[in-house]
Design a protein around this motif. Structure first.
Motif, PDB file in Angstrom:
ATOM      1  N   GLY A  68      49.536-119.749 -13.141  1.00 48.71           N
ATOM      2  CA  GLY A  68      48.881-120.798 -13.900  1.00 48.71           C
ATOM      3  C   GLY A  68      48.420-120.323 -15.264  1.00 48.71           C
ATOM      4  N   ALA A  69      47.810-121.243 -15.994  1.00 47.94           N
ATOM      5  CA  ALA A  69      47.287-120.906 -17.315  1.00 47.94           C
ATOM      6  C   ALA A  69      46.123-119.935 -17.181  1.00 47.94           C
ATOM      7  N   SER A  70      45.908-119.163 -18.216  1.00 50.66           N
ATOM      8  CA  SER A  70      44.838-118.163 -18.178  1.00 50.66           C
ATOM      9  C   SER A  70      43.958-118.278 -19.407  1.00 50.66           C
ATOM     10  N   ALA A  71      42.771-117.733 -19.283  1.00 50.92           N
ATOM     11  CA  ALA A  71      41.832-117.664 -20.395  1.00 50.92           C
ATOM     12  C   ALA A  71      41.070-116.350 -20.276  1.00 50.92           C
ATOM     13  N   THR A  72      40.474-115.918 -21.354  1.00 55.04           N
ATOM     14  CA  THR A  72      39.712-114.674 -21.374  1.00 55.04           C
ATOM     15  C   THR A  72      38.388-114.906 -22.080  1.00 55.04           C
ATOM     16  N   ALA A  73      37.307-114.479 -21.419  1.00 54.12           N
ATOM     17  CA  ALA A  73      35.993-114.500 -22.062  1.00 54.12           C
ATOM     18  C   ALA A  73      35.682-113.090 -22.540  1.00 54.12           C
ATOM     19  N   MET A  95      27.850-115.488 -15.167  1.00 55.04           N
ATOM     20  CA  MET A  95      28.961-116.196 -15.829  1.00 55.04           C
ATOM     21  C   MET A  95      30.168-116.298 -14.902  1.00 55.04           C
ATOM     22  N   VAL A  96      30.480-115.182 -14.218  1.00 55.32           N
ATOM     23  CA  VAL A  96      31.628-115.186 -13.315  1.00 55.32           C
ATOM     24  C   VAL A  96      31.423-116.231 -12.212  1.00 55.32           C
ATOM     25  N   ASP A  97      30.231-116.260 -11.643  1.00 54.17           N
ATOM     26  CA  ASP A  97      29.947-117.223 -10.572  1.00 54.17           C
ATOM     27  C   ASP A  97      30.042-118.660 -11.090  1.00 54.17           C
ATOM     28  N   GLU A  98      29.505-118.904 -12.287  1.00 55.11           N
ATOM     29  CA  GLU A  98      29.517-120.259 -12.848  1.00 55.11           C
ATOM     30  C   GLU A  98      30.943-120.699 -13.178  1.00 55.11           C
ATOM     31  N   ILE A  99      31.729-119.784 -13.719  1.00 53.94           N
ATOM     32  CA  ILE A  99      33.117-120.121 -14.052  1.00 53.94           C
ATOM     33  C   ILE A  99      33.902-120.429 -12.790  1.00 53.94           C
ATOM     34  N   ALA A 100      33.643-119.677 -11.714  1.00 54.67           N
ATOM     35  CA  ALA A 100      34.380-119.885 -10.462  1.00 54.67           C
ATOM     36  C   ALA A 100      34.131-121.273  -9.885  1.00 54.67           C
ATOM     37  N   ARG A 101      33.003-121.893 -10.229  1.00 54.63           N
ATOM     38  CA  ARG A 101      32.699-123.222  -9.695  1.00 54.63           C
ATOM     39  C   ARG A 101      33.346-124.365 -10.497  1.00 54.63           C
ATOM     40  N   ILE A 102      33.967-124.044 -11.631  1.00 55.69           N
ATOM     41  CA  ILE A 102      34.605-125.092 -12.454  1.00 55.69           C
ATOM     42  C   ILE A 102      35.842-125.612 -11.728  1.00 55.69           C
ATOM     43  N   ASP A 103      35.978-126.921 -11.683  1.00 56.69           N
ATOM     44  CA  ASP A 103      37.131-127.555 -11.037  1.00 56.69           C
ATOM     45  C   ASP A 103      38.416-127.161 -11.770  1.00 56.69           C
ATOM     46  N   LEU A 128      35.736-107.821 -20.627  1.00 59.44           N
ATOM     47  CA  LEU A 128      36.604-108.992 -20.516  1.00 59.44           C
ATOM     48  C   LEU A 128      36.439-109.653 -19.162  1.00 59.44           C
ATOM     49  N   ILE A 129      36.284-110.968 -19.161  1.00 58.73           N
ATOM     50  CA  ILE A 129      36.293-111.770 -17.941  1.00 58.73           C
ATOM     51  C   ILE A 129      37.592-112.578 -17.958  1.00 58.73           C
ATOM     52  N   LYS A 130      38.431-112.383 -16.947  1.00 61.95           N
ATOM     53  CA  LYS A 130      39.736-113.033 -16.914  1.00 61.95           C
ATOM     54  C   LYS A 130      39.687-114.242 -15.986  1.00 61.95           C
ATOM     55  N   VAL A 131      40.124-115.375 -16.499  1.00 67.98           N
ATOM     56  CA  VAL A 131      40.060-116.650 -15.778  1.00 67.98           C
ATOM     57  C   VAL A 131      41.477-117.146 -15.522  1.00 67.98           C
ATOM     58  N   GLN A 132      41.756-117.531 -14.284  1.00 68.66           N
ATOM     59  CA  GLN A 132      43.071-118.043 -13.917  1.00 68.66           C
ATOM     60  C   GLN A 132      42.926-119.479 -13.419  1.00 68.66           C
ATOM     61  N   ARG A 161      27.065-111.601 -27.057  1.00 67.60           N
ATOM     62  CA  ARG A 161      27.945-112.497 -27.821  1.00 67.60           C
ATOM     63  C   ARG A 161      29.150-112.823 -26.944  1.00 67.60           C
ATOM     64  N   VAL A 162      29.499-114.096 -26.855  1.00 67.86           N
ATOM     65  CA  VAL A 162      30.595-114.519 -25.979  1.00 67.86           C
ATOM     66  C   VAL A 162      31.591-115.352 -26.796  1.00 67.86           C
ATOM     67  N   GLU A 163      32.853-114.959 -26.723  1.00 58.32           N
ATOM     68  CA  GLU A 163      33.934-115.712 -27.359  1.00 58.32           C
ATOM     69  C   GLU A 163      35.033-115.929 -26.322  1.00 58.32           C
ATOM     70  N   PHE A 164      35.770-117.041 -26.482  1.00 63.39           N
ATOM     71  CA  PHE A 164      36.813-117.381 -25.514  1.00 63.39           C
ATOM     72  C   PHE A 164      38.175-117.435 -26.203  1.00 63.39           C
TER      73      PHE A 164
END
Length: 975
Positions: A68-73, A95-103, A128-132, A161-164
């Motif tokens: 799937g698509a990916s994103a990086t924080a 942040m990791v826990d909150e991101i994991a709850r996103i639909d 880096l936080i990697k989001v799939q 500081r957080v950038e996506f």
């Protein structure tokens, strides 16, 4: 073609409101339908058939967690602190826990997780936080991205500081901005200067905007059913607006020039569509061929862009040849230039004592030293083409995003903290179905990959839950769009056979970076076949248009100079950074991978527009005068102003997309703008007249065998002019149903005659000669030379109309049995539209059969004894096809004598007895026959006799009164 367009233009002029209403209904219906269906564009750079795409498809099937698509924080600890500090690690965990709850988020890997790999810099300043996501980037909604970016507050509260960044944050969509409006305004200014009339200037703009509205509506409708890139409607808008204005400009200029010369408005509009419209149609066809050539590349999103733009050109052609003459029909004589105005003076620029226009002065300068002009143009464009040798192609990534955006900030931070390769890691997919030591083999493969040059980091192999496929992430040392990364991808693929032999596993490379590289390679390899197909087909089309070999070849060579120089300018500005600040180019770097092939397609088509517009005038002058040098001068003088205005309009329309355009469309728009300028002013208006002057008459050379093969499209309008002359001649024959002047039909002897409506025409001669004349007058075959008309319709230009007015009999045998006769006649009546149902056709057939039987009985009576003994069966057989022809109820019937056992006198008597009143009957008779020489016993008609002789023709009229309706009905005639 010219005659067809002439009639179309006249019809549109005469039925202006109907034509306008149809176009407005199309606009409202298609545009409204697109809005109602809610079609949306989306960016999808899929490329079927490549290794990277096939590997990605396989991962989506068996390992969807990584496909799937990916994103990086990107989390940055500023002011010398570390992301390993307790406060920072707690914030990152939140942040990791909150991101994991996103639909829609499938997995989140924190920087301190087991499979995170290298996710924290050595000094601890960045993590880096990697989001799939669980679907492709096209399925990720703006709401999901908003939820993702909202989690930055958790880190910022802890002083981070957080950038996506990542694929889902890349904004490749393009839209219309206010700068495009300025392009239309500039086009309007050019039109006002060109025409010197606000009314005339507004017409091309109005018709082009209506066409563009239909195109945008059509693409929006299609986007509701299939994937359409946002670049597709914008490209269609650019091209549709540009060619829509240009095509209308060309026809309108011809119309006003003819009005200035005294032509009537209706005739002028029809002639303008017939002549200039022919050039528009064939110029548009070259553009369409070039755009549809994108289909050979095999990339879906590019094919959609090509088809959408080709549709825009097709609509522009339709608007110019129908809607514009309808608008001219409303304006009527208000467009006539005033005597002494600039438009009037340009129309009379070739007259004695007239002051030469700027176009005539320029072409005169070029023709005085054509060699100098050729060397200068080739030299200038050659130098401008030099940067094109360094063309570097790639798809857009985070580095091409606007400065200050979160995705650009994330890209720069990753490059600074981890290295440029971390912005585009490669995914190596490994088929593990045949291995017995999965972890061991994956470890050995990873060790092999670590030894490759250009590799910065290789992750551990991660198998899927079904143990079908594993992935290994390879991070290059170089940026995703660099040549070193492309080399690394190829190196891994070269290593794949060795790994397969050693470990019995299939290895392939995929990921966003690999897909971008494959797209660039596919497009690069497709350039040559694309160019050969498009240029080859267009050269054939131009051969048909210009009846020449050298002119199309010259046009193609000129295009190569134009496209090379436009590539050079794009590379210098967008890749090297020259004048980048002036044109608001923020990040010079590799050029968009599909820009070259798209630019070639569009620029080639538009370049051929100018070639057709300009050289068609030279061809027209040469056909009329046979003076090659004078043809170049006059043809250029007639078309120079129009081509100049068209080029300026296209330049402004395209360049308007540059200042505020997106990174996707900006290089395409600039390449088209400068390419149009170079092609119009250097190639077509300087190089072309210079080369045509040097070639002289040989420019129009075409081998005879090739001339026979190629259809003659008559773009110069010679056949149209002949048609007009024939129509004017036919209009003088007010009392004639049939007339011919020096008509040659199948033999050298010319025929001249005139026959009034309702008369009898006797054609005497050999069978082959009279049948050739009858077939020619019936519109079945073309005349060799001369003039003829049937009921005011000249031949051969109105053969289709004539063929509907004439029924022909006697050219083939017909069945005569009652049932067979009824069936044949019923079928003929239905095919010709005389009867709609089989039952009514059979009833009509029965009535005509009764008349045929009456004619046979009459011929056998003593009252008809003067024509000699009659064989009833033979007589019926001879008259049966005649009855079939009369039953069609056409105003003219042509019959050839049956011969055989029936005498010509008996046959002619039967024909006249059966003939309905008021129709004109043509009967072919043998040369020695005396039928019709004596007085007609039952009725009197006007008789015209045509004697076919090898070298001479004589025609005489013997006037006899036409029978009354009652007399005709009493003998079986039909009104």
């Amino acid at each position: 073609m010219a005659t067809l367009l002439y009639r179309l233009g006249r019809f549109s002029y005469r039925h202006a409101w109907r034509v306008i209403a149809v176009w407005m209904l199309l606009l409202v219906g298609i545009l409204g339908g697109g809005v109602a269906l809610g079609g949306q564009t989306e960016e999808s750079f899929a490329i079927p058939g490549t290794e990277s795409q096939e590997a990605l498809d396989r991962l989506e099937a068996v390992f969807p967690q990584v496909a799937g698509a990916s994103a990086t924080a990107v989390v940055v600890a500023e002011d010398g602190s570390s992301v390993r500090d307790d406060q920072a690690t707690a914030a990152i965990a939140d942040m990791v826990d909150e991101i994991a709850r996103i639909d829609g988020v499938d997995a989140v890997v924190g920087p301190f997780d087991e499979y995170a790999g290298r996710a924290v810099t050595g000094d601890g300043s960045m993590a880096l936080i990697k989001v799939q996501f669980d679907g492709p980037s096209t399925d990720v909604t703006p709401a999901q991205l908003d939820e993702l970016t909202a989690t930055s507050a958790l880190g910022e509260d802890a002083g981070l500081r957080v950038e996506f960044g990542g694929q889902v944050f890349q904004d490749n969509t393009v839209g219309i901005t206010v700068s495009e409006v300025f392009g239309v305004v500039f086009a309007g200014i050019v039109l006002v200067i060109t025409f010197g009339s606000l009314l005339a200037a507004g017409m091309p703009l109005l018709t082009a905007l209506i066409g563009v509205g239909i195109v945008i509506g059509g693409i929006t409708t299609v986007s509701a059913f299939t994937s359409v890139s946002s670049s597709a409607p914008l490209l269609a808008l650019m091209i549709g607006l540009a060619v829509g204005i240009d095509y209308a400009l060309f026809i309108l200029s011809r119309h006003r020039g003819q009005l200035a010369e005294g032509e009537q408005p209706e005739e002028s509009a029809a002639m303008a569509v017939g002549t200039a419209g022919s050039a528009v149609v064939f110029a548009g066809l070259t553009v369409i061929i070039a755009l549809l050539g994108l289909l050979v590349v095999g990339i879906p999103f590019l094919s959609v862009m090509g088809v959408g733009a080709a549709f825009a050109v097709l609509v522009a052609i339709g608007v110019a040849t129908t809607l514009l003459p309808a608008v001219l029909g409303l304006a009527k004589a208000r467009l006539v230039p005033k005597e002494g105005s600039r438009a009037w003076r340009r129309a009379h620029a070739h007259g004695d004592g007239a002051r030469p226009t700027m176009g005539l002065r320029w072409v005169g300068l070029v023709m005085r030293a054509p060699i100098v002009a050729v060397i200068a143009v080739v030299g200038i464009l050659g130098v401008l083409s030099i940067p094109a040798a360094n063309l570097d192609l790639n798809l857009p990534d985070g580095g091409s995003e606007p400065e200050g955006s979160t995705q650009r900030e994330a890209y720069d931070l990753i490059t600074e903290g981890f290295g440029p390769g971390y912005n585009g890691p490669l995914i190596v997919a490994v088929d593990i179905t045949q291995t017995t030591d999965i972890l061991g083999d994956l470890g050995d493969i990873g060790d092999e990959l670590r030894t490759l040059p250009g590799v910065d980091f290789v992750s551990d192999g991660i198998p899927d839950t079904g143990l079908d496929t594993a992935i290994i992430q390879v991070t290059p040392q170089s940026a995703p769009d660099s040549a070193q990364t492309k080399e690394l991808v190829q190196t891994i693929r070269d290593l794949a056979p060795e790994l397969r032999d050693r470990f019995d596993t299939e290895v392939s490379v995929t990921g966003t970076t690999a897909i971008g590289i494959d797209i660039s390679n596919r497009l690069t390899s497709a350039l040559i076949p694309f160019g050969l197909i498009v240029v080859g087909l267009s050269i054939i089309l131009l051969m048909m248009v210009f009846r020449s070999i050298l002119v199309p070849i010259k046009a193609a060579v000129g295009f190569l100079l134009s496209v090379g120089s436009s590539f050079g300018v794009v590379v210098a500005i967008f890749q090297w950074g020259w004048f980048a600040d002036l044109l608001d180019v923020e990040n010079p770097g590799p050029i968009l991978s599909f820009m070259p092939i798209l630019l070639m397609a569009v620029l080639f088509g538009l370049a051929m527009d100018y070639e057709v517009f300009l050289v068609s005038g030279m061809r027209e002058e040469f056909v009329h005068s046979s003076d090659a040098r004078q043809a170049v001068r006059r043809g250029f003088g007639n078309g120079a102003r129009v081509v100049t205005a068209a080029a300026l309009i296209m330049f402004f329309v395209f360049f308007a997309f540059v200042p505020e355009g997106s990174g996707t469309i900006k290089p395409i728009a600039l390449g088209l703008a400068v390419g149009i300028a170079f092609d119009a002013f250097l190639v077509r208006m300087t190089l072309v007249p210079a080369v045509m002057t040097l070639l002289g008459r040989s420019a129009w050379w075409l081998p005879r065998w090739l001339a026979r093969i190629l259809p003659d499209v008559d773009i110069e309008g010679d056949k149209l002019r002949a048609h007009r002359a024939d129509v004017e001649w036919a209009a003088t024959q007010t009392d004639a149903a049939l007339a011919a002047t020096a008509l040659v039909a199948g033999r050298p002897a010319p025929v001249t005659f005139s026959a009034p409506v309702g008369s009898l025409v006797l054609v005497r001669g050999e069978a082959a000669d009279r049948r050739a004349l009858i077939a020619t007058l019936a519109g079945r075959i073309l005349p060799v030379s001369g003039r003829a008309h049937v009921l005011g319709h000249p031949l051969p230009s109105e053969r289709s109309e004539v063929s509907r007015l004439v029924a022909v009999s006697g050219l083939m045998p017909e069945p005569v049995g009652d049932d067979a006769f009824d069936e044949s006649l019923a079928e003929r009546l239905r095919l010709t539209g005389r009867r709609s149902s089989r039952r009514s056709a059979l009833r009509e057939a029965a009535r005509w059969r009764d008349r045929l039987d009456g004619a046979v009985r009459r011929a056998s009576d003593s009252a008809a004894a003067s024509i000699g003994a009659v064989d009833a069966a033979g007589f019926r057989r001879a008259l049966a096809p005649v009855v079939l022809a009369f039953a069609e109820q056409t105003p003219v019937v042509m019959i050839d004598s049956a011969g055989g056992s029936v005498s010509a006198e008996a046959f002619l008597d039967g024909v006249l007895w059966l003939a309905p009143s008021g129709i004109t009957v043509v009967v072919g008779l043998e040369s020695g026959s005396d039928a019709g020489e004596g007085p007609d016993r039952d009725r009197d008609r006007v008789v015209t006799e045509v004697h076919l002789a090898p070298r001479a023709t004589e025609a005489t009229d013997r006037r006899r009164p036409v029978p009354s309706t009652e007399d005709s009905l009493s003998r079986g005639g039909v009104r």
